[in-house]
Every structure is written in C-alpha cells, then in structure tokens.
Design a protein around this motif. Structure first.
Motif, PDB file in Angstrom:
ATOM      1  N   ALA A   1       0.938  -1.118  -0.045  1.00 42.74           N
ATOM      2  CA  ALA A   1      -0.040  -0.036  -0.119  1.00 42.74           C
ATOM      3  C   ALA A   1       0.758   1.188   0.059  1.00 42.74           C
ATOM      4  O   ALA A   1       0.539   2.423  -0.662  1.00 42.74           O
ATOM      5  CB  ALA A   1      -1.043  -0.007   1.316  1.00 42.74           C
TER       6      ALA A   1
ATOM      7  N   LEU B   1      -4.040   0.876  -5.575  1.00 47.75           N
ATOM      8  CA  LEU B   1      -3.777   0.647  -4.116  1.00 47.75           C
ATOM      9  C   LEU B   1      -4.073  -0.897  -3.547  1.00 47.75           C
ATOM     10  O   LEU B   1      -3.457  -1.317  -3.069  1.00 47.75           O
ATOM     11  CB  LEU B   1      -4.577   1.671  -2.943  1.00 47.75           C
ATOM     12  CG  LEU B   1      -4.419   1.492  -1.576  1.00 47.75           C
ATOM     13  CD1 LEU B   1      -2.938   1.933  -1.046  1.00 47.75           C
ATOM     14  CD2 LEU B   1      -5.397   2.314  -0.957  1.00 47.75           C
TER      15      LEU B   1
ATOM     16  N   ALA C   1      -1.995   5.842  -2.706  1.00 50.64           N
ATOM     17  CA  ALA C   1      -2.843   6.283  -1.317  1.00 50.64           C
ATOM     18  C   ALA C   1      -3.211   7.665  -1.487  1.00 50.64           C
ATOM     19  O   ALA C   1      -4.254   8.077  -1.303  1.00 50.64           O
ATOM     20  CB  ALA C   1      -2.209   5.626  -0.049  1.00 50.64           C
TER      21      ALA C   1
END
Length: 142
Positions: free
Chosen positions: A47, A94, A72
């Motif tokens: 992420a 993501l 993100a």
C-alpha cells in the motif's frame, strides 16, 4: 544527476523513510504468528509503495499536469476533490499493491517456513532412530 531534478530525490527519500515504517510495522505485529505478521507487513508495504498516475488541471483551459504519486495519496486527493476517476484509479492501484505485497509476504513465509522434515539429532540412547520435527521459535523482544 540526482540533485538536478527534485522528483527522483523526493521518491528516494520517500522509499527510504517508508523502509523505517515497514520495519516498525513488522515489530508492532510481534504478538502475531509469523504468517499473519508477514502478510500484514507486506500488504502495508504494498500500500505504501504502490505508485499511481494522476492528472491535475492547470489554470489555462484544457492543460493538465500529469505525474506519479503514491496510490494512497492519489486516492485521498481524488476523494477530497470528488474526482471519481482519480479515486478509482488510486484505489485500484492501492488494492493491487496490497495484494501483491500480501503474496510476497506469503511467499517469504513459505520459503522460510519450518520444514516438516527438519531434524535435530538426538544424542540419548533412548531414541527410536526416527527423525523428530525441529521446533523453531520466533525471536521475542522484551
């Protein structure tokens, strides 16, 4: 040269600082067994490290600035600006980064898992000459 343009230096410092975050996350999950700890840590790494393309409108009509940013951040800015395309693109990258990270964590666990046939030689004369599974323990920081 690295310092002629600030973008490579920005990405280099971002990835360097993110390594510190990943190590901190790994040690935060010490209460978990090794498999969930590795999967969660690498999912978070995915992420953090997943890049996504973005496009911002400039003041002049019809002109845009395009570039790359962490997925993100692209998703967060798309959410705050009610930009569905940016939000969707950022979230796709993501989630893809998290899935790849989780797969890497599971692969690392599988590669370094305690083997079924790892044996410890027993020195006492009461052994029945069958190999016994070796028990490994994760290190604990106290």
């Amino acid at each position: 040269m690295l310092f002629a343009d600030s973008t490579p230096l920005l990405w280099l410092s971002y990835y360097g600082l993110s390594l510190l975050v990943i190590v901190a996350v790994y040690f935060t999950f010490t209460f978990l067994p090794r498999l969930p700890r590795l999967v969660l840590t690498w999912a978070i790494a995915g992420a953090i490290w997943a890049p996504a393309a973005f496009r911002l409108p400039l003041i002049e009509e019809g002109e845009f600035y395009t570039g790359w940013a962490p997925a993100a951040m692209v998703a967060a800015v798309g959410f705050l600006e009610n930009n569905g395309a940016a939000l969707r693109g950022g979230l796709i990258w993501l989630v893809l980064g998290m899935a790849v990270g989780a797969l890497v964590g599971a692969a690392l666990w599988w590669w370094r898992r305690p083997g079924e046939y790892d044996v410890v030689a027993q020195q006492d004369e009461h052994s029945n000459d069958e190999p016994q599974p070796r028990r490994r323990r994760d290190p604990v920081i106290s």
